[in-house]
Design an enzyme around this catalytic site. Structure first.
Site, short mmCIF file in Angstrom:
data_model
loop_
_atom_site.label_atom_id
_atom_site.label_comp_id
_atom_site.label_asym_id
_atom_site.label_seq_id
_atom_site.Cartn_x
_atom_site.Cartn_y
_atom_site.Cartn_z
CG ASN A 91 34.35 37.66 43.93
OD1 ASN A 91 34.93 37.77 45.00
ND2 ASN A 91 34.95 37.88 42.77
N GLY B 217 35.41 37.52 47.84
CA GLY B 217 36.14 38.77 48.07
C GLY B 217 35.20 39.97 48.03
CE LYS B 218 32.62 41.20 41.90
NZ LYS B 218 31.55 41.12 40.89
CG ASP C 257 29.89 43.46 35.98
OD1 ASP C 257 29.84 42.23 36.07
OD2 ASP C 257 30.55 44.06 35.10
CB SER C 258 33.89 45.29 39.84
OG SER C 258 33.74 44.01 40.43
CE LYS D 281 40.07 45.88 47.00
NZ LYS D 281 39.84 44.53 46.51
NE ARG E 174 33.43 45.11 45.02
CZ ARG E 174 34.58 44.76 44.43
NH1 ARG E 174 35.73 44.79 45.09
NH2 ARG E 174 34.60 44.35 43.18
P1 IMP Z 1 32.46 40.05 37.83
O1 IMP Z 1 32.08 41.43 38.30
O2 IMP Z 1 31.83 39.00 38.67
O3 IMP Z 1 32.23 39.89 36.36
O4 IMP Z 1 34.01 39.83 38.09
C1 IMP Z 1 34.87 40.86 38.25
C2 IMP Z 1 36.29 40.37 38.20
O5 IMP Z 1 37.12 41.53 38.22
C3 IMP Z 1 36.71 39.56 39.45
O6 IMP Z 1 36.61 38.19 39.24
C4 IMP Z 1 38.14 39.98 39.65
O7 IMP Z 1 38.97 39.21 38.83
C5 IMP Z 1 38.15 41.41 39.13
N1 IMP Z 1 37.94 42.35 40.25
C6 IMP Z 1 36.80 43.03 40.58
N2 IMP Z 1 36.99 43.76 41.68
C7 IMP Z 1 38.25 43.53 42.06
C8 IMP Z 1 39.00 44.00 43.17
O8 IMP Z 1 38.53 44.74 44.04
N3 IMP Z 1 40.26 43.56 43.24
C9 IMP Z 1 40.81 42.73 42.30
N4 IMP Z 1 40.14 42.23 41.28
C10 IMP Z 1 38.86 42.64 41.15
#
Ligand code: IMP
Length: 201
Positions: A10, A12-13, A71-72, A174, A180
């Site tokens: 991801n 963004g992460k 994981d978030s 942020k 996070r």
């Molecule tokens: P996973 O942890 O890869 O299962 O995905 C977590 C999902 O939660 C992401 O695809 C986002 O849709 C959402 N998410 C997690 N962290 C954030 C953040 O910091 N901002 C906005 N959405 C988030």
């Protein structure tokens, strides 16, 4: 120098993790190599899933590099905690996820739109998780999307004390207050202690 692989695809992460861990003494932070399979996410909590990802990728990457797994997701009280651990699977893309969320909450009044972002991080090596941490941030679901920063549900996550959505905050702001950012502050401090132990792998 110890190697730390950021085990997420991801973007963004990755941006947020790299920016908070930047300059960490004794560590070189690296992206996940391309072409690896996706880890299962079958846990019922964020920590369970971060552990699953950490174990999976650190097993694949072998004994040398350390692995950071995230994981978030978003927990919405009016939806009994959904989308929760299914946040990335709630709809096919960010635009569809936010549209679906606003639709599900269209008859929910502002006082009942409370929500939180949660982020679990796992530190793993050679197939085993050695440490986990979790951070969260409270907010409400906005009535409409606002802002262009960040990713995911940021445009609909309102921080009542600031009167802005997460997507209206520049990245540094942020990182200071987000789920996070909070988890990463603890993660960074933990890695610093490992980095100082010169004799340790
Ligand atoms: P996973 O942890 O890869 O299962 O995905 C977590 C999902 O939660 C992401 O695809 C986002 O849709 C959402 N998410 C997690 N962290 C954030 C953040 O910091 N901002 C906005 N959405 C988030």
């Amino acid at each position: 120098m110890k190697r730390l692989v950021i085990a997420t695809t991801n973007a963004g992460k990755v941006r947020e993790i790299v920016s908070v861990l930047d300059g960490l003494e004794g560590w070189r932070v690296e992206p996940l190599p391309g072409g690896l399979p996706l880890a299962d996410e079958t846990g019922s909590t964020f920590v369970d899933n971060a552990v699953q990802k950490g174990e999976f990728y650190s097993r694949i990457l072998g004994p040398e590099p350390w692995v950071a797994a995230d994981d978030s997701g978003l927990v919405v009280d009016a939806l009994d905690g959904r989308p929760g651990v299914f946040s990335s699977r709630y709809a096919p893309n960010d635009e569809a996820r936010n549209r679906k969320l606003l639709g599900e909450l269209r008859n929910v009044a502002e006082p009942n739109r409370s929500a939180r972002f949660v982020c679990a991080l796992a530190l793993a090596r050679n197939g085993g998780v050695v440490w986990t941490t979790e951070g969260s941030v409270e907010g409400t679901i906005a009535l409409r999307r606002e802002g262009t920063h960040g990713f995911g549900y940021d445009p609909v996550f309102l921080l009542p004390a600031l009167g802005r959505t997460m997507a209206e905050l520049p990245p540094e702001a942020k990182n200071r207050i987000s789920h996070r950012g909070r988890a990463l502050a603890m993660f960074r401090a933990h890695l610093e202690s490992y980095g100082q132990e010169s004799g340790r792998g």
